[in-house]
Scaffold this motif. Sequence first.
Motif, PDB file in Angstrom:
ATOM      1  N   SER A   1       7.816 -10.574  -5.685  1.00  0.00           N
ATOM      2  CA  SER A   1       8.941 -10.000  -4.950  1.00  0.00           C
ATOM      3  C   SER A   1      10.127  -9.755  -5.878  1.00  0.00           C
ATOM      4  O   SER A   1      10.797  -8.729  -5.791  1.00  0.00           O
TER       5      SER A   1
ATOM      6  N   PHE B   1       9.945  -9.119  -9.041  1.00  0.00           N
ATOM      7  CA  PHE B   1       9.575  -7.953  -9.850  1.00  0.00           C
ATOM      8  C   PHE B   1       9.817  -6.650  -9.079  1.00  0.00           C
ATOM      9  O   PHE B   1      10.310  -5.673  -9.632  1.00  0.00           O
ATOM     10  N   CYS B   2       9.483  -6.656  -7.805  1.00  0.00           N
ATOM     11  CA  CYS B   2       9.602  -5.430  -6.999  1.00  0.00           C
ATOM     12  C   CYS B   2      11.033  -5.132  -6.565  1.00  0.00           C
ATOM     13  O   CYS B   2      11.395  -3.977  -6.374  1.00  0.00           O
ATOM     14  N   GLU B   3      11.822  -6.169  -6.354  1.00  0.00           N
ATOM     15  CA  GLU B   3      13.108  -5.978  -5.682  1.00  0.00           C
ATOM     16  C   GLU B   3      14.326  -6.053  -6.586  1.00  0.00           C
ATOM     17  O   GLU B   3      15.370  -5.483  -6.258  1.00  0.00           O
ATOM     18  N   ARG B   4      14.232  -6.785  -7.687  1.00  0.00           N
ATOM     19  CA  ARG B   4      15.449  -7.137  -8.419  1.00  0.00           C
ATOM     20  C   ARG B   4      15.737  -6.249  -9.625  1.00  0.00           C
ATOM     21  O   ARG B   4      15.112  -6.363 -10.678  1.00  0.00           O
TER      22      ARG B   4
ATOM     23  N   LEU C   1       9.317  -4.681   1.796  1.00  0.00           N
ATOM     24  CA  LEU C   1       7.993  -4.625   1.168  1.00  0.00           C
ATOM     25  C   LEU C   1       6.946  -5.421   1.934  1.00  0.00           C
ATOM     26  O   LEU C   1       5.795  -5.488   1.528  1.00  0.00           O
TER      27      LEU C   1
ATOM     28  N   HIS D   1       8.927   2.363  -0.867  1.00  0.00           N
ATOM     29  CA  HIS D   1      10.114   1.545  -1.078  1.00  0.00           C
ATOM     30  C   HIS D   1      10.993   2.128  -2.182  1.00  0.00           C
ATOM     31  O   HIS D   1      12.190   2.351  -1.978  1.00  0.00           O
ATOM     32  N   LYS D   2      10.415   2.398  -3.327  1.00  0.00           N
ATOM     33  CA  LYS D   2      11.231   2.878  -4.460  1.00  0.00           C
ATOM     34  C   LYS D   2      11.836   4.252  -4.169  1.00  0.00           C
ATOM     35  O   LYS D   2      12.943   4.545  -4.631  1.00  0.00           O
TER      36      LYS D   2
ATOM     37  N   GLU E   1      21.793  -6.423  -6.920  1.00  0.00           N
ATOM     38  CA  GLU E   1      20.517  -6.230  -7.612  1.00  0.00           C
ATOM     39  C   GLU E   1      19.297  -6.167  -6.704  1.00  0.00           C
ATOM     40  O   GLU E   1      18.275  -5.599  -7.084  1.00  0.00           O
ATOM     41  N   ARG E   2      19.375  -6.807  -5.535  1.00  0.00           N
ATOM     42  CA  ARG E   2      18.140  -7.034  -4.781  1.00  0.00           C
ATOM     43  C   ARG E   2      17.898  -6.024  -3.666  1.00  0.00           C
ATOM     44  O   ARG E   2      18.512  -6.075  -2.601  1.00  0.00           O
ATOM     45  N   ALA E   3      16.954  -5.131  -3.874  1.00  0.00           N
ATOM     46  CA  ALA E   3      16.634  -4.073  -2.915  1.00  0.00           C
ATOM     47  C   ALA E   3      15.555  -4.568  -1.952  1.00  0.00           C
ATOM     48  O   ALA E   3      14.402  -4.165  -2.021  1.00  0.00           O
ATOM     49  N   GLN E   4      15.968  -5.442  -1.031  1.00  0.00           N
ATOM     50  CA  GLN E   4      14.975  -6.089  -0.159  1.00  0.00           C
ATOM     51  C   GLN E   4      14.635  -5.247   1.071  1.00  0.00           C
ATOM     52  O   GLN E   4      13.480  -5.212   1.493  1.00  0.00           O
TER      53      GLN E   4
ATOM     54  N   ALA F   1       4.136  -6.887  -0.559  1.00  0.00           N
ATOM     55  CA  ALA F   1       4.619  -8.204  -1.001  1.00  0.00           C
ATOM     56  C   ALA F   1       3.597  -9.339  -0.856  1.00  0.00           C
ATOM     57  O   ALA F   1       3.444 -10.145  -1.763  1.00  0.00           O
TER      58      ALA F   1
END
Lengths: 421, 421
Positions: A226, A228-231, B157, B165-166, B230-233, B329
């Motif tokens: 997570s 790796f994917c989000e931050r 995710l 997501h991206k 930073e966190r794209a949750q 995820a």
Amino acid sequence: MAVVEGGFKALDEKSLIEYIRTTPVLSSLLGNDPEDLTIKEVGDGNLNFVYIVTSPSGGSFVIKQAVPYIRCIGESWPMTKERAYYEALTLKEHGRLCPAHVPEVYHFDRPLSLIAMCYLKPPHIILRKGLIVGIEYPLLAEHLSEYMARTLFFTSLLYHSTTDHKREVAEYCGNVDLCRLTEQVVFSDPYKVSQYNHWTSPYLDDDAEAIREDDELKVEVAGLKSMFCERAQALIHGDLHTGSIMVTTESTQVIDPEFAFYGPMGFDIGALLGNLILAFFSQDGHAGNEIDRDAYKQWILKTIEDIWNFFYRKFISFWNEHKNGKGEAYLFDIYKKPELWLLVQKKYMKDLFHDSLGFGAAKMIRRIVGVAHVEDFESITDAKRRAYCEHRALEFAKLLLKERRRFNTIEEIIVAIKESP
Amino acid sequence: MAVVEGGFKALDEKSLIEYIRTTPVLSSLLGNDPEDLTIKEVGDGNLNFVYIVTSPSGGSFVIKQAVPYIRCIGESWPMTKERAYYEALTLKEHGRLCPAHVPEVYHFDRPLSLIAMCYLKPPHIILRKGLIVGIEYPLLAEHLSEYMARTLFFTSLLYHSTTDHKREVAEYCGNVDLCRLTEQVVFSDPYKVSQYNHWTSPYLDDDAEAIREDDELKVEVAGLKSMFCERAQALIHGDLHTGSIMVTTESTQVIDPEFAFYGPMGFDIGALLGNLILAFFSQDGHAGNEIDRDAYKQWILKTIEDIWNFFYRKFISFWNEHKNGKGEAYLFDIYKKPELWLLVQKKYMKDLFHDSLGFGAAKMIRRIVGVAHVEDFESITDAKRRAYCEHRALEFAKLLLKERRRFNTIEEIIVAIKESP
Ligand SMILES: Nc1ncnc2c1ncn2[C@@H]1O[C@H](COP(=O)(O)OP(=O)(O)O)[C@@H](O)[C@H]1O
Ligand SMILES: Nc1ncnc2c1ncn2[C@@H]1O[C@H](COP(=O)(O)OP(=O)(O)O)[C@@H](O)[C@H]1O
Ligand SMILES: [Mg+2]
Ligand SMILES: [Mg+2]
Ligand SMILES: [Mg+2]
Ligand SMILES: [Mg+2]
Ligand SMILES: [Mg+2]
């Protein structure tokens, strides 16, 4: 045979000559003497084609071309050739931040997914190969800590304004297919049954199964995946193993950032440390009657220790130097009281240390039970001996992944490596 | 006076009539009867202009227009009017995911930064105003937990593929100026001397200074700020306070997502819980001889408790329902063992709980010592009494921010609120 598709054409040695002849920036690098070129395909990596081009007049460069699939698997595993765009972009950006350790890009052709860059001449070799034969690189820790401190600090919110950061993050979201590949081969496949996984069988059959059954390990891996994917912490290289570094005793050059994106810094630091730990555990497989690897193992451990400690020092010193810059994360006005400034830096670095250990451990595991193995172990021809080395590395990696938060310093890690059964 | 700039024109009631007349989708909503329109500007928010448009035939809509500055401050604080684009995009996306609680968008005009949406008719009022007068909303927790569970789960995710997501993350990176505003007013200004900060002086002078001097608090805030950046949750609303919610006893509608971007889920959950806790602490300022607010305070606490518990249940049930979907995820293949599945879900929710408490506390603090205050307290005319309520809220927020990790359930939070001195 060349594949033609939307302006793309996989070059061969013959069509490459023609391409160079008709591309002024390239032919002029060869002294406009493109008649007697020597072209040698040397791609030993997993994904792409790499050609060394030299001319009698002494001019030279390397041509790297991405094809729309994964070279070592074949056209059955398609992979966007746009990875070359992100590689070129990152070589230029990391090169701007750390020119001493990144080869210069001379030319990029997006339709052809083709990069022309500085040829890292012999005696440059791939670091992994140097580690296998037992060569010491006295400047390695100094150089790689410098590379990581520069590329990571100056692309993080410790230096970036939010505006700069989000613009770059958005750009690199386009490299999603390479991120997906990492997600699969590093964070997923090793923890489940997958057609691409393999290991030194039958010796490691139980080890591979134990990993698939280790709940605590899998909970930790989920957290790292997570992250790796989000931050979007910094512009990371994304594939910083010892096969992406070319060295001589004087020079250290980082190549192959095609997996680059805005991700967690610990993924780069961990890739490097994890691959050095793999190199350490492989040494007993290379030691023989004539060669004693004890001193070399000590050198590897010292290098691991120095890389982190030098990185720490350099990173903090960039941070202090730019404390009044436009970096958004820790406004000096809020954190300027000396003991508070020290406290937030310590906390930042402690978290980064633990992230690095976690990612490093995950990178170790995937190299032993996943799809892509490392020459450090593969070159140990005796399977039982190889399995013994791999087993020790695997056990250490599992410990590191699960208990990384109880380590406070790199010295404690070195002790744990030495004491590993 | 209208400001004209690159196709943009700040409308007034007169030019708005002309705009509606020449925009078929709008005039048809009014039964093509745009002669006797009633137009009423009702914007009581901080940033934009909002007009209610009704026609004698019964047709109606709301027009919201962003201007290139912050309305409540004036043209001296410029702010991109592109925020309206992200607001419209998010109203549509969150509306698709949770149509019951998001007003429908009828029309969006990007050059004019103008959104036409469903008019939430009386008796709809802003939730914050209902909380101030002491109205119970029996369905509020049910509705808001549904809104948050849907919008957050389905943009995370746990449901998204990395590719989806991206792509979305990249799109919302464009809303950077609104993120910067949050970074400044929530995570920075309250912790330093800033021209826009204010508080109930002189009563809270020491409280405000204590916040600027609280190292432990500032370390925690730094961690939350980095997470925010930073966190794209998930696609969060970004401004989910009780002033962004319109209610009747039957209906709950979430408006005003102009701060939306891919950020940490806890920022939305925390905004809501934090503002409800502010409402709780403000009640003693509203209680008087005739009105006893004890029962109402109980209702607020029960609502806080229910929101988190219902959210938890709904979120987990979406997760279970879509466990075999394309969410990257937690691949079911890896985590399917029942006790492991429960374990990763528990861990995920525990982390989210702590994030929510942290962000909620930060949102409380900034409403008492930062630039933008809340009517819950501002409407307490007696300054000393107001300061007393604010002081208690501030003390609780500081405790929550620093010690949130020792709370395991929302019930423990309720107890702590009740016991707060
Ligand atoms: N700039 C360079 N100079 C010299 N050799 C290079 C250069 N770039 C790549 N190589 C050689 O080509 C090999 C493959 O390059 P690499 O960039 O790692 O490709 P891949 O992405 O396929 O792994 C390297 O291991 C190295 O031997
Ligand atoms: N769809 C709507 N129906 C009815 N009233 C609305 C609607 N949208 C906004 N309003 C009113 O306008 C006010 C300001 O709207 P809001 O979207 O919060 O603007 P701002 O971004 O300036 O805060 C709200 O508090 C509410 O009273
Ligand atoms: Mg390579
Ligand atoms: Mg160079
Ligand atoms: Mg590569
Ligand atoms: Mg509003
Ligand atoms: Mg708003």
